[in-house]
Motif scaffolding. Structure first.
Motif, PDB file in Angstrom:
ATOM      1  N   UNK A  96       0.884  -1.168   0.000  1.00 15.16           N
ATOM      2  CA  UNK A  96       0.000   0.000   0.000  1.00 15.16           C
ATOM      3  C   UNK A  96       0.923   1.219   0.000  1.00 15.16           C
ATOM      4  N   UNK A  97       1.170   1.764  -1.206  1.00 16.14           N
ATOM      5  CA  UNK A  97       2.168   2.828  -1.281  1.00 16.14           C
ATOM      6  C   UNK A  97       1.670   4.143  -0.682  1.00 16.14           C
ATOM      7  N   UNK A  98       0.349   4.315  -0.593  1.00 17.60           N
ATOM      8  CA  UNK A  98      -0.167   5.532   0.042  1.00 17.60           C
ATOM      9  C   UNK A  98       0.133   5.544   1.530  1.00 17.60           C
ATOM     10  N   UNK A  99      -0.096   4.397   2.170  1.00 16.49           N
ATOM     11  CA  UNK A  99       0.177   4.300   3.606  1.00 16.49           C
ATOM     12  C   UNK A  99       1.615   3.874   3.875  1.00 16.49           C
ATOM     13  N   UNK A 100       2.326   3.487   2.791  1.00 11.78           N
ATOM     14  CA  UNK A 100       3.717   3.042   2.892  1.00 11.78           C
ATOM     15  C   UNK A 100       3.866   1.827   3.809  1.00 11.78           C
ATOM     16  N   UNK A 101       2.946   0.878   3.667  1.00  8.17           N
ATOM     17  CA  UNK A 101       3.017  -0.348   4.472  1.00  8.17           C
ATOM     18  C   UNK A 101       2.665  -1.550   3.581  1.00  8.17           C
ATOM     19  N   UNK A 102       3.105  -2.727   4.006  1.00 12.07           N
ATOM     20  CA  UNK A 102       2.686  -3.966   3.361  1.00 12.07           C
ATOM     21  C   UNK A 102       1.392  -4.432   4.010  1.00 12.07           C
ATOM     22  N   UNK A 103       0.506  -4.979   3.174  1.00 13.25           N
ATOM     23  CA  UNK A 103      -0.773  -5.472   3.682  1.00 13.25           C
ATOM     24  C   UNK A 103      -1.018  -6.898   3.201  1.00 13.25           C
ATOM     25  N   UNK A 104      -1.550  -7.725   4.107  1.00 13.97           N
ATOM     26  CA  UNK A 104      -1.791  -9.140   3.814  1.00 13.97           C
ATOM     27  C   UNK A 104      -3.265  -9.398   3.546  1.00 13.97           C
ATOM     28  N   UNK A 105      -3.484 -10.338   2.614  1.00 13.76           N
ATOM     29  CA  UNK A 105      -4.831 -10.814   2.325  1.00 13.76           C
ATOM     30  C   UNK A 105      -4.863 -12.307   2.587  1.00 13.76           C
ATOM     31  N   UNK A 106      -5.887 -12.768   3.326  1.00 12.25           N
ATOM     32  CA  UNK A 106      -5.989 -14.156   3.752  1.00 12.25           C
ATOM     33  C   UNK A 106      -7.029 -14.876   2.906  1.00 12.25           C
ATOM     34  N   UNK A 107      -6.616 -15.974   2.255  1.00 11.53           N
ATOM     35  CA  UNK A 107      -7.491 -16.679   1.306  1.00 11.53           C
ATOM     36  C   UNK A 107      -8.738 -17.233   1.984  1.00 11.53           C
ATOM     37  N   UNK A 108      -8.589 -17.858   3.135  1.00 12.26           N
ATOM     38  CA  UNK A 108      -9.728 -18.508   3.792  1.00 12.26           C
ATOM     39  C   UNK A 108     -10.313 -17.704   4.932  1.00 12.26           C
ATOM     40  N   UNK A 109      -9.458 -16.980   5.646  1.00 16.57           N
ATOM     41  CA  UNK A 109      -9.950 -16.177   6.761  1.00 16.57           C
ATOM     42  C   UNK A 109     -10.777 -14.991   6.270  1.00 16.57           C
ATOM     43  N   UNK A 110     -10.525 -14.569   5.032  1.00 12.58           N
ATOM     44  CA  UNK A 110     -11.340 -13.526   4.431  1.00 12.58           C
ATOM     45  C   UNK A 110     -10.953 -12.111   4.826  1.00 12.58           C
ATOM     46  N   UNK A 111      -9.781 -11.948   5.437  1.00 10.00           N
ATOM     47  CA  UNK A 111      -9.332 -10.619   5.831  1.00 10.00           C
ATOM     48  C   UNK A 111      -8.496  -9.982   4.727  1.00 10.00           C
ATOM     49  N   UNK A 112      -8.603  -8.658   4.568  1.00  5.61           N
ATOM     50  CA  UNK A 112      -7.795  -7.899   3.626  1.00  5.61           C
ATOM     51  C   UNK A 112      -7.224  -6.677   4.326  1.00  5.61           C
ATOM     52  N   UNK A 113      -6.124  -6.197   3.777  1.00  7.74           N
ATOM     53  CA  UNK A 113      -5.568  -4.950   4.293  1.00  7.74           C
ATOM     54  C   UNK A 113      -4.975  -5.061   5.684  1.00  7.74           C
ATOM     55  N   UNK A 114      -4.541  -6.265   6.075  1.00  6.40           N
ATOM     56  CA  UNK A 114      -3.946  -6.448   7.401  1.00  6.40           C
ATOM     57  C   UNK A 114      -2.470  -6.078   7.337  1.00  6.40           C
ATOM     58  N   UNK A 115      -2.020  -5.106   8.117  1.00  9.13           N
ATOM     59  CA  UNK A 115      -0.597  -4.714   8.092  1.00  9.13           C
ATOM     60  C   UNK A 115       0.300  -5.885   8.472  1.00  9.13           C
ATOM     61  N   UNK A 116       1.425  -6.002   7.789  1.00 14.51           N
ATOM     62  CA  UNK A 116       2.377  -7.062   8.083  1.00 14.51           C
ATOM     63  C   UNK A 116       3.768  -6.439   8.120  1.00 14.51           C
TER      64      UNK A 116
END
Length: 667
Positions: A96-116
Motif C-alpha cells: 500500500x504505497x499511500x500508507x507506505x506499508x505492506x498489507x496481507x490478504x488471507x485466502x480462507x480467513x477472508x481478511x484484507x488490508x492487514x498490516x504485516x
C-alpha cells in the motif's frame, strides 16, 4: 532387504507413508506439501504406535488451526476472544504505497488490508508474488481505541523444509538400483509403481523436469482424470498453478500500472492448467503470446523500459478433444489449445511434449500406500539441483545429427539434463541407461517438431532428422514417437485385413532376413501373428523355451500362441510343440494340470503339445524350418489388461506392450 527397509534405513525422517496424506486430508483443500510437512513432524518413522499418535496430532492441528472458509467468522471470534491464535492459511501480500506499508490478504480467513511487518515480507519475498503462500501464522487482535486495523500478524512461518543436504541425498542415491530409485520417486509423487511400466514412470516423472531445470518449457495434453496438474499444484511450494483462462500479461509478467513483477519473477514453475478452455472464452491476447514467446526463448521480459531476466519454467497442461488416430489423420496434436497459441514461432519454444493420452486414468487402486519422500523435502532438493547442468554428460558420448536446429538440440539436452537430475543425480549411469533417457528426450522434442510441419509451412523448408550417433560404436539411432509407431501399425493391420484372399495369393512370398525387433513400453499394433507367424510357417516341430509359464495369464499367453500356430498351418497338418519351462517343485502339480488341460484343447487344432520342467534362463522359439527367435521376455510381452470388459482382451493388436527385444536368427 526390501525397498521399504532400504528407504527407511537411508532416509528415515525424510519419508512418510503416502496413504497417511489422504487419511489426514479428508475434505480439506490443502496441498499435499502442507499435509506432508505436518506429517513429517510427527509420522516420519515406521512405528505404528508413533504413526497413530502422529496422525491424531496432525488431525488435531488441521481441526484446530486450518481455516475453513465456512468457519472464518468462528476463527476470527476465537482470535478476538483469546487475543492470539495460531492458524494455517494461504496469504498474499501487496504494498500500500499511500500508507507506505505492506498489507496481507488471507485466502480462507477472508481478511484484507492487514498490516504485516516489513521484516516478514523481506524474509519471504514470495508473499508478494500474487500466487499466495501457505503459512502457519500467529494472529493477534487489538482492543485498543482509535486504531484503523485491529488484526495483527504476530508471527509467520511459510510451510516448507528449512534446509536440505544435497550432497547427502546424492550420496545416498548410490545405495539404490535404478529400478528401486524409480519406484521410490513414484511413491514420492503418490503413485504405486507396480501399476506402471518403465515408460509410464518416465512420463509421470518428466513432469518434475520443470522443477529441476530453469526456463524449461513443457506441455502435456491428454484425456481428463490422468493427474496432469497434480504435480504442479501439490508437490512444491515453489510452483504455482493458474487457470489458463485467467492468464494475462500483468499476472504473468508485469503490471505496469502497479509497477509490480508477475508470477515468473517469483516462482520456479508457473503451470497453466486447463489450457484448452480459453478457446471457448475471450479471444487470445496476441501481445501476451508475443511476450510469452520471447520469454520462452530468451528468459527475459520487459518492464517499462527495462528488461528483466527470470528462471521460471512454464508448463502447459490441458485436455484433448479427440483420440490420437483422429488427430494424426485429420488435424494435429496441438488442436485443442487456444487458436492464438497455434503458431509455429510459439510452439517451437516447447522443449518437451508429453503424450498425456498414454497416462492411465487415476483410480484409487494406483495410489501409493508405501513410503516416499516428504514432497517438500524432494521439492527443496529439486530446487537445489536447478543450479546444476547435467547435459555435458552427453558430450563425448553421442553426436546429434547436424540437421537439427539449435532449438532442437537445446530442447533435447535440457530434457536429458532434467531426467538425469531426477533419476541419476549421482551421475552414475550405464551407456544403455544414458541412451534410454536420450531417446525419451528426443521423442519429446520430435513430437513438437512433427506437428510444426503440419501447422507451419515454413518448417517444411528446412526438415530435420531426429537421429544421433554413438561415438564409441559409430552406430546410428533414429528414435520415433510411439504414437507414430502405433498409428502406422494400426493402418498396416487395417490394410492387411482389407486385402482379399485372391490378392494375397498373387503376392510373392516374403523374403525373410535375420534382424532385430525392439518393442517400446505402451506400443500397440503388435501380435504373436505379426511377430512370429512368417518365421514358423512350414515348421513341423517347434520348441518354446520360457521359464515363466506359471500364472493363469501366462498360460493364457501360451494358449494364444498355440491358436496362432494352429491358424498358421493347413488344417490337415500336424505340428509338434515342445514347451520347456520351470516352476518350483511345490507348484509343479498345478502347472502340470494346466498343461494337460491345454494339451486336450489343442488336439483338434492339430497341435501335439509336450512339456517339461528344466531350469534355463534363455527364452526362445526354435523351429525346424531353420529359424530361431530370441525372446527378451518370453511370451510375456503385453501389459496387464485393465477391467473386465476390454476389447484388448480379444485383440492383441490393441494391447500395450512391455519394452523388450526380439532377435531373429537363421540357423
Amino acid at each position: 532387504m526390501t525397498l521399504k527397509e532400504k528407504i527407511l534405513e537411508n532416509f528415515e525422517g525424510k519419508v512418510v507413508r503416502k496413504d497417511l496424506t489422504a487419511l489426514v486430508k479428508g475434505n480439506n483443500p490443502v496441498p499435499a506439501y502442507v499435509l506432508e510437512y505436518l506429517l513429517g513432524q510427527y509420522c516420519a518413522i515406521d512405528d505404528e504406535e508413533i504413526i497413530n499418535a502422529g496422525i491424531e496430532k496432525v488431525q488435531t492441528v488441521i481441526r484446530n488451526n486450518y481455516v475453513h472458509r465456512s468457519d472464518s467468522e468462528i476463527v476470527k471470534a476465537k482470535i478476538r476472544e483469546t487475543g492470539s491464535h495460531k492458524i494455517i492459511d494461504k496469504i498474499n501480500v501487496t504494498l500500500n504505497d499511500k500508507a507506505n506499508i505492506y498489507e496481507a490478504e488471507f485466502a480462507n480467513l477472508g481478511l484484507k488490508g492487514v498490516p504485516i511487518p516489513d521484516a516478514m515480507v523481506n524474509n519471504n519475498q514470495k508473499l508478494l508474488s500474487g500466487g499466495g503462500v501457505w503459512s502457519i501464522l500467529t494472529m493477534g487482535y487489538s482492543h485498543a481505541d482509535n486504531i484503523n486495523m485491529r488484526w495483527v500478524v504476530i508471527d509467520l512461518k511459510p510451510i516448507q523444509v528449512a534446509n536440505v543436504n544435497l550432497d547427502e541425498y546424492i550420496d545416498l542415491r548410490k545405495n539404490f538400483t535404478t529400478e528401486e530409485w524409480l519406484d521410490l520417486l513414484m511413491h514420492s509423487i503418490g503413485l504405486d509403481p507396480e501399476y506402471f511400466s518403465k515408460r509410464d514412470k518416465f512420463i509421470q516423472l518428466s513432469r518434475l523436469i520443470t522443477h529441476v531445470e530453469n526456463n524449461y518449457n513443457f506441455i502435456e495434453l491428454g484425456p481428463k482424470g490422468t493427474g496432469k496438474s497434480h504435480i504442479f499444484s501439490e508437490l512444491s511450494p515453489h510452483g504455482v498453478l493458474v487457470s489458463g483462462g485467467d492468464v494475462s500479461k500483468a499476472r504473468l509478467f508485469v503490471n505496469n500500472t502497479g509497477n509490480k513483477i508477475g508470477l515468473v519473477g517469483y516462482w520456479d514453475v508457473v503451470a497453466l492448467d486447463e489450457f484448452e478452455q480459453e478457446k471457448g472464452s475471450s479471444r487470445t491476447d496476441g501481445d501476451l503470446v508475443k511476450i510469452m514467446q520471447n520469454y520462452m526463448a530468451n528468459q527475459s521480459f520487459n518492464r517499462g523500459k527495462e528488461t528483466y531476466q527470470a528462471t521460471a519454467s512454464l508448463a502447459f497442461v490441458g485436455n484433448t478433444k479427440h483420440n490420437v488416430p483422429y488427430m494424426l489423420k485429420n488435424s494435429h496434436l496441438f488442436e485443442s489449445i487456444p487458436e492464438g497459441y497455434i503458431k509455429g514461432a510459439f510452439l517451437d519454444r516447447m522443449h518437451m511434449y508429453i503424450p498425456g493420452w498414454e497416462v492411465r486414468i487415476l483410480k484409487s487402486s494406483v495410489f501409493s500406500k508405501e513410503y516416499g519422500f516428504i514432497v517438500d523435502y524432494l521439492a527443496e532438493l529439486l530446487r537445489e539441483l536447478r543450479k546444476a547442468d547435467y547435459a555435458n554428460l552427453l558430450d563425448g558420448k553421442i553426436s546429434l545429427d547436424g540437421s537439427l536446429t539449435t532449438r532442437d538440440k537445446t530442447a533435447i539436452r535440457k530434457s536429458f539434463s532434467g531426467l538425469m537430475k531426477i533419476i541419476y543425480p549421482h551421475k552414475e549411469i550405464t551407456d544403455e541407461e544414458l541412451l534410454e533417457l536420450l531417446d525419451f528426450s528426443v521423442e519429446g522434442r520430435k513430437r513438437v517438431k512433427d506437428q510444426l510441419y503440419i501447422i507451419d509451412e515454413t518448417f517444411k523448408a528446412e526438415p530435420v532428422e531426429f537421429k544421433y550417433t554413438v561415438l564409441a560404436t559409430g552406430k546410428e539411432y533414429n528414435p520415433e514417437t510411439l504414437e507414430n509407431l502405433n498409428y502406422n501399425a494400426a493402418v498396416k493391420v487395417q490394410e492387411e485385413e482389407e486385402e482379399t484372399e485372391e490378392v494375397k495369393k498373387e503376392k510373392p512370398s516374403t523374403n525373410l532376413e535375420p534382424h532385430q525387433v525392439i518393442l517400446k513400453d505402451n506400443q500397440t499394433g503388435i501380435s504373436y501373428k505379426k511377430l512370429f507367424a512368417e518365421y514358423v510357417k512350414g515348421a513341423t516341430y517347434i520348441t518354446l523355451q520360457d521359464p515363466y509359464i506359471r500364472l493363469p495369464y501366462q498360460f493364457k499367453n501360451l494358449m494364444e500362441f498355440c491358436l496362432m500356430l494352429g491358424n498358421n498351418k493347413n488344417p490337415d497338418e500336424v505340428l509338434n510343440l515342445e514347451v520347456v519351462t520351470w516352476n518350483e517343485q511345490e507348484y509343479q502339480i498345478d502347472s502340470v494340470a494346466n498343461f494337460e488341460e491345454l494339451q486336450a484343447s489343442l488336439v483338434d487344432l492339430g497341435i501335439h503339445l509336450n512339456f517339461r520342467f528344466e531350469q534355463h534362463h534363455d527364452r526362445f522359439i526354435a523351429a525346424n524350418n531353420g529359424w530361431k527367435i530370441s525372446l527378451g521376455r518370453g511370451l510375456d510381452i503385453f501389459e496387464k489388461i485393465e477391467g473386465r470388459f476390454n476389447v484388448a482382451d480379444l485383440d492383441q493388436t490393441r494391447r500395450k506392450c512391455k519394452s523388450c527385444e526380439l532377435t531373429y536368427l537363421k540357423i
